[in-house]
Design a protein around this motif. Structure first.
Motif, PDB file in Angstrom:
ATOM      1  N   LEU A 134       0.808  -1.210   0.000  1.00  0.00           N
ATOM      2  CA  LEU A 134       0.000   0.000   0.000  1.00  0.00           C
ATOM      3  C   LEU A 134       0.847   1.269   0.000  1.00  0.00           C
ATOM      4  CD1 LEU A 134      -3.086   0.422   0.015  1.00  0.00           C
ATOM      5  CD2 LEU A 134      -2.928   0.839   2.479  1.00  0.00           C
ATOM      6  N   ALA A 135       2.135   1.137   0.292  1.00  0.00           N
ATOM      7  CA  ALA A 135       3.034   2.296   0.358  1.00  0.00           C
ATOM      8  C   ALA A 135       3.608   2.690  -0.995  1.00  0.00           C
ATOM      9  CB  ALA A 135       4.182   1.994   1.319  1.00  0.00           C
ATOM     10  N   VAL A 136       3.331   1.897  -2.039  1.00  0.00           N
ATOM     11  CA  VAL A 136       4.017   2.060  -3.320  1.00  0.00           C
ATOM     12  C   VAL A 136       3.279   3.035  -4.235  1.00  0.00           C
ATOM     13  CG1 VAL A 136       4.960   0.873  -5.331  1.00  0.00           C
ATOM     14  CG2 VAL A 136       4.829  -0.319  -3.113  1.00  0.00           C
ATOM     15  N   ALA A 137       4.012   4.017  -4.743  1.00  0.00           N
ATOM     16  CA  ALA A 137       3.508   4.918  -5.782  1.00  0.00           C
ATOM     17  C   ALA A 137       4.002   4.438  -7.144  1.00  0.00           C
ATOM     18  CB  ALA A 137       3.968   6.343  -5.514  1.00  0.00           C
ATOM     19  N   THR A 138       3.340   4.853  -8.200  1.00  0.00           N
ATOM     20  CA  THR A 138       3.679   4.399  -9.561  1.00  0.00           C
ATOM     21  C   THR A 138       5.093   4.847  -9.934  1.00  0.00           C
ATOM     22  OG1 THR A 138       1.353   4.656 -10.160  1.00  0.00           O
ATOM     23  CG2 THR A 138       2.931   4.373 -11.952  1.00  0.00           C
ATOM     24  N   PRO A 139       6.016   3.908 -10.215  1.00  0.00           N
ATOM     25  CA  PRO A 139       7.417   4.256 -10.470  1.00  0.00           C
ATOM     26  C   PRO A 139       7.618   5.013 -11.777  1.00  0.00           C
ATOM     27  CG  PRO A 139       7.162   1.918  -9.900  1.00  0.00           C
ATOM     28  CD  PRO A 139       5.799   2.449 -10.190  1.00  0.00           C
ATOM     29  N   GLY A 140       8.693   5.852 -11.796  1.00  0.00           N
ATOM     30  CA  GLY A 140       8.954   6.647 -12.991  1.00  0.00           C
ATOM     31  C   GLY A 140      10.360   6.571 -13.532  1.00  0.00           C
ATOM     32  N   VAL A 141      11.246   5.806 -12.902  1.00  0.00           N
ATOM     33  CA  VAL A 141      12.656   5.840 -13.296  1.00  0.00           C
ATOM     34  C   VAL A 141      12.876   5.357 -14.726  1.00  0.00           C
ATOM     35  CG1 VAL A 141      14.929   4.785 -12.883  1.00  0.00           C
ATOM     36  CG2 VAL A 141      13.629   5.759 -10.978  1.00  0.00           C
ATOM     37  N   VAL A 142      12.314   4.217 -15.079  1.00  0.00           N
ATOM     38  CA  VAL A 142      12.540   3.676 -16.427  1.00  0.00           C
ATOM     39  C   VAL A 142      12.006   4.641 -17.478  1.00  0.00           C
ATOM     40  CG1 VAL A 142      12.000   1.800 -18.031  1.00  0.00           C
ATOM     41  CG2 VAL A 142      12.560   1.283 -15.640  1.00  0.00           C
ATOM     42  N   ALA A 143      10.810   5.174 -17.252  1.00  0.00           N
ATOM     43  CA  ALA A 143      10.220   6.119 -18.210  1.00  0.00           C
ATOM     44  C   ALA A 143      11.068   7.377 -18.319  1.00  0.00           C
ATOM     45  CB  ALA A 143       8.797   6.473 -17.784  1.00  0.00           C
ATOM     46  N   GLY A 144      11.572   7.875 -17.171  1.00  0.00           N
ATOM     47  CA  GLY A 144      12.376   9.082 -17.192  1.00  0.00           C
ATOM     48  C   GLY A 144      13.699   8.900 -17.892  1.00  0.00           C
ATOM     49  N   LEU A 145      14.388   7.804 -17.585  1.00  0.00           N
ATOM     50  CA  LEU A 145      15.676   7.551 -18.223  1.00  0.00           C
ATOM     51  C   LEU A 145      15.512   7.327 -19.725  1.00  0.00           C
ATOM     52  CD1 LEU A 145      17.433   5.258 -15.579  1.00  0.00           C
ATOM     53  CD2 LEU A 145      17.633   7.742 -15.884  1.00  0.00           C
ATOM     54  N   TYR A 146      14.448   6.631 -20.102  1.00  0.00           N
ATOM     55  CA  TYR A 146      14.224   6.412 -21.534  1.00  0.00           C
ATOM     56  C   TYR A 146      13.872   7.719 -22.246  1.00  0.00           C
ATOM     57  CZ  TYR A 146      12.459   4.662 -25.950  1.00  0.00           C
ATOM     58  OH  TYR A 146      12.257   4.443 -27.294  1.00  0.00           O
ATOM     59  N   GLU A 147      13.076   8.543 -21.593  1.00  0.00           N
ATOM     60  CA  GLU A 147      12.668   9.810 -22.210  1.00  0.00           C
ATOM     61  C   GLU A 147      13.870  10.716 -22.480  1.00  0.00           C
ATOM     62  OE1 GLU A 147      10.551  13.250 -23.532  1.00  0.00           O
ATOM     63  OE2 GLU A 147      10.142  11.090 -23.551  1.00  0.00           O
TER      64      GLU A 147
END
Length: 613
Positions: A134-147
């Protein structure tokens, strides 16, 4: 590179600087900077720095090196940052002089609700926002690095992911000089890891964490990285996404395929301001970093610290009082600017800083109980928003009532005594063309939520804790929140991450950043002053002892052994509540010297190191 033991015991050097005119001797260990002519990478781990510099040796640019380094950190610093988290990036093109900011921070799932961590009596459920699914927010690292790589990288995507795959598949030896950050994470977050069978299997042997000299192999993570190298969208729409969503559903998590599919990094305008001859640029909201870095520097203004001498009580007093003001404003006004109005330009305006500077008595420390966030009337004078704007009026009112509650709310005291987090990771890159990247990313607390998705090796964040669970209550860092940072689907939680790029006369001067919870901002302030005002080399600037004040609790943190007794005595005389603590942060930076060479250093408080050629 110097570890904690060396930092305090093995080698004690007298910190003598030519700028010292005040009668004091400060003991510290100074890490010597690496100097190179062409290019450099500095990160929190030597293997990650090596991954980045290998890209530059192959003809890649600063973006290629930054992406490779970040993926490698995800393998070798699993307790601090990884592909299950999020972050912020600043980059500068030497050719155009343009600075860009990328927000790839985690976001609240669609099923998230404002009161999701409260029980039926309206009280926050212990550990609900920090441990488990329940503590997890939607991750963004892969999307950010790829962008950022898709737009600005030079080498192939597969090439920049390759070093991380090798480190995960073949493993790496845990350093015998394990940093205090690692030890702290193991001690503080052991139970969260043990509660997840997959995490327990990967990071422990018979329930005990791997020890220095052991080899850590992460085969499932290597397989996930191979899939990401082949198709980065596999994390958001492909097989990895399906595995994440399925495991979330089985274990009461909120992230769905819809959340993953909808995630997109956001390009934002960096916040920039002038300090002396330098132009300082950093992250805008939802990070509070840029706003309050500039605000504190504006309040310091043209005060001649150099003539006073390094760590003169007058300088330390002014810095501490400026910190209190900035963090008071932070408590009330900073949130996700895509959801709430944030008076950014007003908070960073020189006129506002001048007004707040006049409130500082240089002989007496003002108690935090007497320092208020900027009042409504002052904001009305500085803002273009109508005073009758419903959203504007709402968060002013909520903020004032919140402040009254928290200053009299004894139940939050236990949260306010905790140390700042030292998790999160930062990396800095400057290439041969003098393009620069400053990137900070995190999974929040040590080992994040403690959740690893089966068969993926991906350790997930617990950044939902950075939202306000309930007005007047504190998060895991003891930071009091209000409605402006309330949980809302797809909203980004407030952050302190402060990746920073500095220029002088249109040329790159420095790129810098650090982990350290809310103390990130104050670390960057002091490193900037050490370089620009006191003319220290970057090794000395990062090694130097630090102070930190975040308004509440009303205590001035100083690093033990870092300040001489007469200085602390004088600060106490002025009314500062001094609290000597263990060190914090793990900064790294690269400076361009007068002859155009590069000078880089990693913090002796950690185990990172620079690499260059």
């Amino acid at each position: 590179m110097l570890t904690l033991a060396k930092f305090y015991c093995a080698t004690i050097a007298v910190f003598s600087l030519s700028v010292l005119v005040y009668d004091q001797v400060t003991l510290a260990t100074i890490t010597l900077p690496l100097r190179t002519k062409k290019a450099m990478v500095v990160s929190a781990h030597p293997l990650a720095s090596e991954a980045g510099i290998s890209m530059l040796r192959k003809g890649g640019n600063a973006v290629d090196a930054a992406v490779a380094t970040a993926f490698a950190i995800s393998v070798v610093e699993p307790f601090a940052a990884g592909i299950g988290g999020g972050g912020f990036l600043l980059m500068r093109s030497e050719k155009t002089g343009e600075i860009k900011a990328l927000d790839f921070r985690e976001r609240a799932p669609l099923k998230a609700t404002r009161n999701m961590y409260l029980d039926t009596q309206g009280k926050v459920r212990p550990n609900a926002s920090t441990n488990g699914y329940l503590a997890v927010a939607t991750p963004g690292v892969v999307a950010g690095l790829y962008e950022v790589h898709r737009r600005y990288g030079k080498l192939s995507w597969q090439e920049v992911v390759k070093p991380a795959i090798t480190l995960a598949k073949d493993g790496f030896i845990l350093s015998h000089e394990v940093s205090w950050r690692s030890v702290q994470s193991y001690a503080n977050r052991k139970q969260a890891v043990l509660d997840n069978p997959v995490a327990k299997e990967i990071f422990t042997q018979n329930g005990e964490f791997y020890q220095p000299g052991d080899q850590l192999i992460q085969r499932d993570l290597a397989d996930s990285l191979k899939r990401i190298a082949k198709n980065p969208q596999s994390f958001y729409t492909g097989s990895i996404a399906q595995t994440i969503a399925s495991d979330m559903e089985k274990n009461g998590g909120l992230i769905t395929l819809a959340d993953l599919k909808a995630y997109k990094p956001i390009w934002r305008n960096p916040l920039c301001g002038n300090f002396r001859e330098a132009k300082i640029c950093s992250m805008p909201p939802p990070s509070s970093g840029g706003v309050h870095l500039l605000q504190i520097l504006n309040i310091i203004g043209d005060t001649d610290f150099k003539s006073l001498g390094w760590h003169h009580p007058d300088a330390l007093h002014l810095i501490a009082e400026a910190m209190k003001i900035a963090y008071a404003d932070r408590s009330q006004y900073i949130g996700d600017s895509d959801f709430v109005e944030v008076p950014v330009q007003q908070l960073i305006s020189p006129a506002y800083a001048k007004k707040r500077r006049q409130e500082i008595n240089m002989e007496v420390a003002k108690p935090s109980s007497e320092i208020k966030p900027v009042d409504k009337e002052t904001l009305n004078q500085l803002t273009k928003l109508s005073p009758n704007s419903p959203r504007f009026t709402s968060f002013i009112t909520n903020g004032e009532s919140l402040r009254t509650r928290l200053l009299n709310h004894l139940s939050v005291t236990k949260y306010l005594t905790q140390h700042e987090s030292s998790e999160t990771s930062h990396l800095t890159v400057v290439d041969e063309q003098r393009n620069a990247v400053s990137l900070t990313f995190s999974i929040n607390l040590g080992f994040g939520s403690g959740v690893i998705i089966p068969k993926t090796g991906i350790l997930l964040n617990n950044h939902m804790d950075d939202f306000t669970s309930a007005p007047g209550m504190a998060d895991s860092y003891g930071v009091i929140g209000n409605d402006i940072n309330a949980i809302t689907p797809r909203k980004t939680p407030r952050s302190s991450m402060t990746p920073t790029i500095i220029t002088e006369n249109g040329r790159l001067r420095m790129a810098v950043g650090t982990p350290g919870g809310t103390a990130i901002i104050t670390q960057i302030v002091q490193i900037v002053l050490n370089v620009l005002e006191y003319k220290m080399d970057i090794g000395a600037a990062i090694s130097a002892p630090r102070i930190h004040h975040r308004w509440l609790p009303d205590e001035l943190r100083v690093e033990s052994w870092g300040f001489d007794a007469p200085t602390l005595q004088e600060l106490r005389r002025r009314g500062h509540n001094i609290k000597e603590t263990t060190p914090w942060g793990d900064a790294n930076a690269i400076v361009v010297t007068e002859d155009g060479s590069l000078e880089g250093a990693a913090d002796p408080r950690g185990e990172g190191s620079p690499r260059g050629f």
